[in-house]
Design an enzyme around this catalytic site. Structure first.
Site, PDB file in Angstrom:
ATOM      1  N   LYS A  14      33.971  44.757  36.070  1.00 23.29           N
ATOM      2  CA  LYS A  14      32.723  44.143  35.558  1.00 23.29           C
ATOM      3  C   LYS A  14      31.730  45.212  35.111  1.00 23.29           C
ATOM      4  O   LYS A  14      31.154  45.136  34.027  1.00 23.29           O
ATOM      5  CB  LYS A  14      32.072  43.248  36.639  1.00 23.29           C
ATOM      6  N   ARG A  89      27.225  34.558  42.812  1.00 14.84           N
ATOM      7  CA  ARG A  89      28.389  34.731  43.689  1.00 14.84           C
ATOM      8  C   ARG A  89      28.551  33.585  44.670  1.00 14.84           C
ATOM      9  O   ARG A  89      29.501  33.603  45.454  1.00 14.84           O
ATOM     10  CB  ARG A  89      28.188  36.010  44.511  1.00 14.84           C
ATOM     11  N   ARG A 128      38.351  54.981  43.627  1.00 20.67           N
ATOM     12  CA  ARG A 128      36.932  55.232  43.369  1.00 20.67           C
ATOM     13  C   ARG A 128      36.228  55.715  44.640  1.00 20.67           C
ATOM     14  O   ARG A 128      35.320  56.540  44.577  1.00 20.67           O
ATOM     15  CB  ARG A 128      36.249  53.964  42.847  1.00 20.67           C
ATOM     16  N   ARG A 134      30.356  55.109  47.711  1.00 21.71           N
ATOM     17  CA  ARG A 134      30.097  53.714  48.102  1.00 21.71           C
ATOM     18  C   ARG A 134      30.788  53.429  49.430  1.00 21.71           C
ATOM     19  O   ARG A 134      32.005  53.494  49.536  1.00 21.71           O
ATOM     20  CB  ARG A 134      30.604  52.758  47.009  1.00 21.71           C
ATOM     21  N   ARG A 146      35.965  41.999  51.328  1.00 23.05           N
ATOM     22  CA  ARG A 146      35.274  41.651  50.065  1.00 23.05           C
ATOM     23  C   ARG A 146      36.116  40.654  49.271  1.00 23.05           C
ATOM     24  O   ARG A 146      35.586  39.723  48.667  1.00 23.05           O
ATOM     25  CB  ARG A 146      35.015  42.918  49.237  1.00 23.05           C
TER      26      ARG A 146
HETATM   27  P1  AP5 Z   1      34.181  48.545  38.120  1.00 23.97           P
HETATM   28  O1  AP5 Z   1      33.883  48.484  36.682  1.00 23.97           O
HETATM   29  O2  AP5 Z   1      33.230  49.218  39.019  1.00 23.97           O
HETATM   30  O3  AP5 Z   1      34.503  47.071  38.687  1.00 23.97           O
HETATM   31  P2  AP5 Z   1      33.522  45.988  39.288  1.00 23.97           P
HETATM   32  O4  AP5 Z   1      34.148  44.673  39.015  1.00 23.97           O
HETATM   33  O5  AP5 Z   1      32.141  46.224  38.806  1.00 23.97           O
HETATM   34  O6  AP5 Z   1      33.698  46.364  40.816  1.00 23.97           O
HETATM   35  P3  AP5 Z   1      32.614  46.461  41.972  1.00 23.97           P
HETATM   36  O7  AP5 Z   1      33.220  47.255  43.078  1.00 23.97           O
HETATM   37  O8  AP5 Z   1      31.306  46.894  41.449  1.00 23.97           O
HETATM   38  O9  AP5 Z   1      32.597  44.971  42.383  1.00 23.97           O
HETATM   39  P4  AP5 Z   1      31.849  44.248  43.504  1.00 23.97           P
HETATM   40  O10 AP5 Z   1      31.722  42.901  42.935  1.00 23.97           O
HETATM   41  O11 AP5 Z   1      32.500  44.350  44.822  1.00 23.97           O
HETATM   42  O12 AP5 Z   1      30.533  45.113  43.704  1.00 23.97           O
HETATM   43  P5  AP5 Z   1      29.016  44.802  43.533  1.00 23.97           P
HETATM   44  O13 AP5 Z   1      28.343  46.074  43.283  1.00 23.97           O
HETATM   45  O14 AP5 Z   1      28.813  43.674  42.596  1.00 23.97           O
HETATM   46  O15 AP5 Z   1      35.642  49.188  38.260  1.00 23.97           O
HETATM   47  C1  AP5 Z   1      36.184  49.478  39.524  1.00 23.97           C
HETATM   48  C2  AP5 Z   1      37.016  50.790  39.416  1.00 23.97           C
HETATM   49  O16 AP5 Z   1      38.122  50.555  38.540  1.00 23.97           O
HETATM   50  C3  AP5 Z   1      36.223  51.960  38.794  1.00 23.97           C
HETATM   51  O17 AP5 Z   1      36.609  53.137  39.418  1.00 23.97           O
HETATM   52  C4  AP5 Z   1      36.649  51.939  37.318  1.00 23.97           C
HETATM   53  O18 AP5 Z   1      36.587  53.206  36.724  1.00 23.97           O
HETATM   54  C5  AP5 Z   1      38.091  51.429  37.424  1.00 23.97           C
HETATM   55  N1  AP5 Z   1      38.500  50.657  36.236  1.00 23.97           N
HETATM   56  C6  AP5 Z   1      37.747  49.809  35.507  1.00 23.97           C
HETATM   57  N2  AP5 Z   1      38.469  49.258  34.502  1.00 23.97           N
HETATM   58  C7  AP5 Z   1      39.732  49.762  34.628  1.00 23.97           C
HETATM   59  C8  AP5 Z   1      40.942  49.582  33.884  1.00 23.97           C
HETATM   60  N3  AP5 Z   1      41.006  48.771  32.831  1.00 23.97           N
HETATM   61  N4  AP5 Z   1      42.033  50.249  34.298  1.00 23.97           N
HETATM   62  C9  AP5 Z   1      41.986  51.089  35.388  1.00 23.97           C
HETATM   63  N5  AP5 Z   1      40.861  51.320  36.115  1.00 23.97           N
HETATM   64  C10 AP5 Z   1      39.745  50.658  35.738  1.00 23.97           C
HETATM   65  O19 AP5 Z   1      28.639  44.275  44.993  1.00 23.97           O
HETATM   66  C11 AP5 Z   1      28.656  45.119  46.116  1.00 23.97           C
HETATM   67  C12 AP5 Z   1      28.079  44.391  47.318  1.00 23.97           C
HETATM   68  O20 AP5 Z   1      26.704  44.064  47.066  1.00 23.97           O
HETATM   69  C13 AP5 Z   1      28.730  43.044  47.672  1.00 23.97           C
HETATM   70  O21 AP5 Z   1      29.857  43.215  48.497  1.00 23.97           O
HETATM   71  C14 AP5 Z   1      27.582  42.339  48.393  1.00 23.97           C
HETATM   72  O22 AP5 Z   1      27.443  42.825  49.706  1.00 23.97           O
HETATM   73  C15 AP5 Z   1      26.375  42.790  47.593  1.00 23.97           C
HETATM   74  N6  AP5 Z   1      26.066  41.878  46.482  1.00 23.97           N
HETATM   75  C16 AP5 Z   1      26.101  42.188  45.154  1.00 23.97           C
HETATM   76  N7  AP5 Z   1      25.777  41.116  44.412  1.00 23.97           N
HETATM   77  C17 AP5 Z   1      25.545  40.104  45.286  1.00 23.97           C
HETATM   78  C18 AP5 Z   1      25.198  38.742  45.117  1.00 23.97           C
HETATM   79  N8  AP5 Z   1      25.042  38.186  43.907  1.00 23.97           N
HETATM   80  N9  AP5 Z   1      25.054  37.978  46.243  1.00 23.97           N
HETATM   81  C19 AP5 Z   1      25.192  38.510  47.468  1.00 23.97           C
HETATM   82  N10 AP5 Z   1      25.543  39.793  47.695  1.00 23.97           N
HETATM   83  C20 AP5 Z   1      25.716  40.595  46.602  1.00 23.97           C
HETATM   84 MG    MG Z   2      30.261  46.550  39.770  1.00 20.58          MG
END
Ligand code: AP5
Ligand code: MG
Length: 202
Positions: A14, A89, A128, A134, A146
């Site tokens: 994402k 979410r 990562r 992180r 997660r």
């Molecule tokens: P990346 O692009 O970072 O993927 P992502 O989907 O953004 O993954 P996140 O880890 O950010 O997802 P998340 O939903 O757990 O985290 P968030 O910050 O939202 O890519 C991941 C890796 O893959 C990278 O290393 C990238 O380089 C690699 N990659 C990308 N594309 C690729 C490809 N095509 N091929 C190979 N490799 C590739 O949330 C974190 C925490 O915050 C949650 O657990 C929760 O505690 C809290 N939180 C956030 N939002 C909310 C909400 N709305 N409500 C409640 N709690 C929340």
């Molecule tokens: Mg993300």
């Protein structure tokens, strides 16, 4: 306005794809994960509270993230549109987002979901975790938690948008470029339909 949700499990790409899409379409990127991590970095009371949940791979309470999104929408009143990344979410967050956008006389126009196998997701996140700093990426049991939170609380949110015919799944494995092109093709279709509807209305 054009408002897009990039949907998908942790590690599905994402954030990676958002960076490209906001640039290409001139949207404001709203990532609740990034917003929460900057609160943690600044050691604000909100950040200190959120960290307890994030370190365990649990969701931060709805009212906290909904409040953050509300503030950001207010801050960017002149935006051409928003790209929501990692939000909504939960069913409550989706309902709150509908209400907030309705107050601004707009809505969600498209929800694009990145489809990636769990095996590939774990691989990406552990990789990562070696460099990202992180805390939720370094421990496989937190990563698995997660995923289970995603399955139980977030995946059902897709139904809300499927019922509105706004949801489309996109294969999320392969090169970043190919995935980005597939997302753009879908966005262009929705934008074209929006233009046609506007012309018919005028
Ligand atoms: P990346 O692009 O970072 O993927 P992502 O989907 O953004 O993954 P996140 O880890 O950010 O997802 P998340 O939903 O757990 O985290 P968030 O910050 O939202 O890519 C991941 C890796 O893959 C990278 O290393 C990238 O380089 C690699 N990659 C990308 N594309 C690729 C490809 N095509 N091929 C190979 N490799 C590739 O949330 C974190 C925490 O915050 C949650 O657990 C929760 O505690 C809290 N939180 C956030 N939002 C909310 C909400 N709305 N409500 C409640 N709690 C929340
Ligand atoms: Mg993300």
């Amino acid at each position: 306005m054009f408002n897009l949700i990039l949907f998908g499990p942790p590690g599905s790409g994402k954030g990676t794809q958002s960076d490209r899409l906001v640039e290409k379409y001139g949207l404001v990127h709203l990532s609740t994960g990034n917003l929460l991590r900057s609160e943690i970095a600044e050691k604000t009371p909100l950040g200190i509270e959120a960290k307890n949940f994030m370190d365990k791979g649990q969701l931060v309470p709805d009212e906290v993230v909904i409040g953050m999104i509300d503030n950001c929408l207010e801050l960017h009143r002149e935006a051409k549109g928003f790209l929501f990344d990692g939000f909504p979410r939960t069913a409550n967050q989706a309902k709150a987002l509908d209400r907030l956008l309705e107050l601004k006389k707009t809505a969600i126009h498209s929800v694009l979901a990145l489809d990636v196998s769990e095996e590939e997701l774990v691989k990406r996140l552990l990789e990562r975790g070696k460099t990202s700093g992180r805390s939720d990426d370094t421990n496989e049991s937190v990563i698995r938690n997660r995923f289970s939170v995603y399955q139980n609380e977030t995946a059902p949110v897709a139904e809300h948008y499927k019922a509105l015919h706004k949801f489309k799944a996109i294969p999320g494995e392969g090169s970043v470029e190919d995935i980005s092109n597939a997302l753009s093709t879908q966005i262009d279709k929705v934008l074209e339909r929006q233009r046609e509807e506007q012309e018919a209305f005028d």
